[in-house]
Design a protein around this motif. Structure first.
Motif, PDB file in Angstrom:
ATOM      1  N   PHE A  78       0.862  -1.088 -10.650  1.00 61.04           N
ATOM      2  CA  PHE A  78      -0.214  -1.053  -9.664  1.00 61.04           C
ATOM      3  C   PHE A  78      -1.600  -0.911 -10.289  1.00 61.04           C
ATOM      4  O   PHE A  78      -2.599  -0.893  -9.578  1.00 61.04           O
ATOM      5  CB  PHE A  78       0.019   0.089  -8.671  1.00 61.04           C
ATOM      6  N   THR A 126      -5.152   7.587 -11.308  1.00 64.48           N
ATOM      7  CA  THR A 126      -4.682   7.717  -9.927  1.00 64.48           C
ATOM      8  C   THR A 126      -5.836   7.958  -8.964  1.00 64.48           C
ATOM      9  O   THR A 126      -5.678   7.752  -7.765  1.00 64.48           O
ATOM     10  CB  THR A 126      -3.666   8.866  -9.790  1.00 64.48           C
ATOM     11  N   GLN A 157      -8.508   6.275  -8.467  1.00 66.81           N
ATOM     12  CA  GLN A 157      -8.991   5.058  -7.822  1.00 66.81           C
ATOM     13  C   GLN A 157      -8.157   4.679  -6.594  1.00 66.81           C
ATOM     14  O   GLN A 157      -8.628   3.955  -5.731  1.00 66.81           O
ATOM     15  CB  GLN A 157      -8.989   3.904  -8.821  1.00 66.81           C
ATOM     16  N   PHE A 158      -6.934   5.188  -6.511  1.00 66.75           N
ATOM     17  CA  PHE A 158      -6.075   4.872  -5.373  1.00 66.75           C
ATOM     18  C   PHE A 158      -6.169   5.908  -4.278  1.00 66.75           C
ATOM     19  O   PHE A 158      -5.697   5.680  -3.160  1.00 66.75           O
ATOM     20  CB  PHE A 158      -4.623   4.735  -5.820  1.00 66.75           C
ATOM     21  N   LYS A 159      -6.698   7.075  -4.597  1.00 70.80           N
ATOM     22  CA  LYS A 159      -6.794   8.153  -3.604  1.00 70.80           C
ATOM     23  C   LYS A 159      -8.092   8.015  -2.844  1.00 70.80           C
ATOM     24  O   LYS A 159      -9.156   7.887  -3.423  1.00 70.80           O
ATOM     25  CB  LYS A 159      -6.723   9.519  -4.286  1.00 70.80           C
ATOM     26  N   ARG A 160      -8.004   8.060  -1.544  1.00 68.35           N
ATOM     27  CA  ARG A 160      -9.222   7.969  -0.718  1.00 68.35           C
ATOM     28  C   ARG A 160      -9.095   8.852   0.466  1.00 68.35           C
ATOM     29  O   ARG A 160      -8.149   9.206   0.950  1.00 68.35           O
ATOM     30  CB  ARG A 160      -9.450   6.549  -0.260  1.00 68.35           C
ATOM     31  N   VAL A 181       1.622   6.588  -6.924  1.00 69.90           N
ATOM     32  CA  VAL A 181       0.558   7.524  -7.304  1.00 69.90           C
ATOM     33  C   VAL A 181       1.019   8.958  -7.084  1.00 69.90           C
ATOM     34  O   VAL A 181       0.824   9.827  -7.948  1.00 69.90           O
ATOM     35  CB  VAL A 181      -0.737   7.224  -6.511  1.00 69.90           C
ATOM     36  N   ARG A 189       0.836  -1.207   0.000  1.00 68.27           N
ATOM     37  CA  ARG A 189       0.000   0.000   0.000  1.00 68.27           C
ATOM     38  C   ARG A 189       0.868   1.253   0.000  1.00 68.27           C
ATOM     39  O   ARG A 189       0.553   2.231  -0.663  1.00 68.27           O
ATOM     40  CB  ARG A 189      -0.929   0.013   1.206  1.00 68.27           C
ATOM     41  N   ARG A 237       2.354   1.632  -3.477  1.00 70.17           N
ATOM     42  CA  ARG A 237       1.322   2.109  -4.399  1.00 70.17           C
ATOM     43  C   ARG A 237       1.050   3.592  -4.177  1.00 70.17           C
ATOM     44  O   ARG A 237       0.957   4.360  -5.129  1.00 70.17           O
ATOM     45  CB  ARG A 237       0.039   1.287  -4.218  1.00 70.17           C
ATOM     46  N   ALA A 238       0.957   4.013  -2.927  1.00 72.19           N
ATOM     47  CA  ALA A 238       0.727   5.436  -2.623  1.00 72.19           C
ATOM     48  C   ALA A 238       1.896   6.287  -3.117  1.00 72.19           C
ATOM     49  O   ALA A 238       1.690   7.376  -3.668  1.00 72.19           O
ATOM     50  CB  ALA A 238       0.515   5.626  -1.130  1.00 72.19           C
TER      51      ALA A 238
END
Length: 157
Positions: free
Chosen positions: A94, A152, A154-157, A48, A41, A44-45
């Motif tokens: 990713f 990107t 979809q990975f940001k929350r 991104v 994770r 991946r962060a």
């Protein structure tokens, strides 16, 4: 109630007499899996963040608002494309498999547009082709970059 106490006693006796190494092994595997997930994770962060920062830095003045549009886009982006390609490749690992083809197509459209200095045709704009967008390279460029940066989100929350 007696039946429940009997079941609890049986379970208690099992744990007193059973070997514990399988449970210790299972616990170690679970801890290892959680550690790998945390590391992935974070990677991946980082990918991104690198992707977003690279595109926004290299395309400053061109995206999101074209304030410094160059006369020759191809020569302006010639040194920037390899850096953006590297960020593209880093994030590629990713991207979910079902989106990978579209991700590659989005990059190819962007790359071709940049190489051709804003000269486009209907096959390159794909879903973004409309009569007004085809004639304005700034809008086409904006849409192509937006398509790339959408991966990107979809990975940001």
């Amino acid at each position: 109630m007696e039946n429940t106490i009997g079941v609890i006693d049986q379970i208690n006796m099992y744990f007193k007499e059973a070997v514990l190494w399988p449970f210790a092994l299972l616990g170690a595997i679970i801890v290892f899996a959680i550690a790998v997930e945390i590391i992935n994770r974070r990677r991946r962060a980082d990918a991104v963040d690198y992707y977003d920062a690279t595109f926004r830095t290299e395309l400053a003045g061109l995206y999101p608002h074209p304030t410094r549009w160059p006369e020759d886009l191809a020569s302006h982006l010639r040194t920037r494309l390899p850096i953006m390609r590297e960020a593209f490749e880093v994030l590629k690992g990713f991207i979910p498999q079902d989106q990978l083809r579209d991700y590659n197509i989005a990059w190819n459209k962007f790359y071709d547009f940049c190489r051709m200095n804003g000269v486009i045709d209907e096959t390159q704009t794909g879903a973004t082709s409309s009569a007004e967008v085809e004639h304005d390279p700034k809008q086409v460029f904006h849409q192509l970059v937006a398509d790339l940066l959408a991966y990107t989100n979809q990975f940001k929350r």
